[in-house]
Design an enzyme around this catalytic site. Structure first.
Site, PDB file in Angstrom:
ATOM      1  N   GLN A   1       0.829  -1.206   0.000  1.00 20.04           N
ATOM      2  CA  GLN A   1       0.000   0.000   0.000  1.00 20.04           C
ATOM      3  C   GLN A   1       0.865   1.257   0.000  1.00 20.04           C
ATOM      4  O   GLN A   1       0.671   2.172  -0.808  1.00 20.04           O
ATOM      5  CB  GLN A   1      -0.919   0.009   1.223  1.00 20.04           C
TER       6      GLN A   1
ATOM      7  N   PHE B   1      12.672 -10.826   1.075  1.00 18.88           N
ATOM      8  CA  PHE B   1      12.971 -10.536   2.485  1.00 18.88           C
ATOM      9  C   PHE B   1      13.035 -11.797   3.331  1.00 18.88           C
ATOM     10  O   PHE B   1      13.359 -11.728   4.516  1.00 18.88           O
ATOM     11  CB  PHE B   1      11.946  -9.549   3.051  1.00 18.88           C
TER      12      PHE B   1
ATOM     13  N   THR C   1       3.383  -8.523   7.174  1.00 21.15           N
ATOM     14  CA  THR C   1       2.299  -7.794   7.841  1.00 21.15           C
ATOM     15  C   THR C   1       1.113  -8.672   8.216  1.00 21.15           C
ATOM     16  O   THR C   1       0.092  -8.153   8.667  1.00 21.15           O
ATOM     17  CB  THR C   1       1.805  -6.645   6.955  1.00 21.15           C
TER      18      THR C   1
ATOM     19  N   TYR D   1       4.273 -10.109  15.611  1.00 22.36           N
ATOM     20  CA  TYR D   1       4.408  -9.046  14.621  1.00 22.36           C
ATOM     21  C   TYR D   1       4.998  -7.783  15.245  1.00 22.36           C
ATOM     22  O   TYR D   1       5.985  -7.235  14.743  1.00 22.36           O
ATOM     23  CB  TYR D   1       3.049  -8.732  13.989  1.00 22.36           C
TER      24      TYR D   1
END
Length: 299
Positions: A11, A46, A71, A134
């Site tokens: 985003q 990643f 995420t 997270y």
């Protein structure tokens, strides 16, 4: 100059490709090597931190912006190793390369580094106490960027959404078109923040002549609950002609919507330091909502 943007399909990443274009030649990376519009870009995985120095050595960017992250908040509870690789180890690898080459690094973090037990907006120096994998991985990523010793701009943000991608607003619009009633959590408080605002403020900060380094909170201004956000976005959707009718939105407590990962109940970040340091005024969250809904209506 060459600006390397990790996470070009996210985003914020998609908005950065637009916002940073006036500053130099923007080179995007994604895990697949393909951008949302189907065009090719650089590959950056990643999940393989050791593969990135070779990419950085080849491209020799003058500025690096890391908008990539793991995420999936709930899935992270079952995949902690993957979350820590993407959110902590890999940013550390990038930051050490940047520090060694004298290249500034922009890195994004999250309200999830806090436990949500506060009742005043969190300042940048508030103690971190993440509730799950997270948040802990993102906190460790911040620490790795700072420990590298180079110039860095860490922007913590929250409740990010856009006209594209997967986010709360787009989920609500889809469900609102399908159902007459929705139940939305009303006891989690934060600030809905458009990805476009994050990208535009990032570009502004990079133009700032001060050469600042540090951590800032980058959100829109004000606060609401997820329930309040849902009611506001449906009102805007009706006004913009995105929906013909809005569902009834029932307020529920978090206890009635259990998730594998615990969410912070209070996610309001104090953004005054960013406004003061960079000479900007951050708009109310409602203003950003109007702009995003207008973008959806135009599309």
């Amino acid at each position: 100059m060459t600006i390397l943007v990790f996470g070009g399909n996210g985003q914020v990443g998609r908005e950065l490709l637009r916002a940073l274009a006036p500053l130099g030649t923007v080179v995007a990376t994604t895990r697949s090597g393909t951008l949302a519009d189907g065009s090719a870009c650089e590959v950056a995985d990643f999940d393989r931190p050791d593969s990135l120095p070779a990419l950085l050595d080849r491209l020799r960017p003058a500025l690096v912006v890391n908008a990539a992250a793991y995420t999936a908040v709930d899935r992270a509870e079952q995949e902690p190793e993957a979350a820590f690789r993407a959110n902590a180890q890999t940013p550390g690898v990038i930051a050490r390369w940047c520090a060694a080459q004298g290249v500034p690094l922009v890195h994004y973090s999250t309200d999830y580094v806090f436990d949500g037990r506060g009742r005043a907006p969190y300042r940048e120096d508030a103690p971190t106490a993440p509730l799950g994998v997270y948040g802990t991985s993102k906190r460790d990523g911040e620490d790795a960027v700072r420990a590298a010793g180079g110039r860095h701009l860490i922007f913590r943000t929250a409740w990010v959404y856009a006209a594209h991608g997967g986010n709360f607003l787009r989920t609500m619009l889809r469900l609102g078109a399908e159902r007459d009633e929705l139940r939305v959590v009303a006891d989690q408080i934060g600030t809905p923040t458009p990805a476009a605002l994050i990208a535009d403020v990032t570009a502004h900060a990079l133009r700032h002549p001060g050469g600042l380094s540090g951590t800032w909170h980058l959100t829109a201004s004000g606060q609401t609950s997820w329930h309040g956000f849902a009611e506001a976005l449906f009102a805007e959707a009706l006004a913009a002609g995105v929906l013909a009718k809005a569902p009834l939105v029932e307020a529920i407590p978090s206890s009635e919507y259990p998730t594998p990962a615990k969410r912070p109940a209070w996610s309001v970040l104090d953004n005054h330091r960013l406004q003061q340091d960079f000479g900007i005024v951050l708009p109310a969250w409602q203003d950003g909502l109007k702009r995003v809904m207008a973008e959806i209506a135009a599309a």
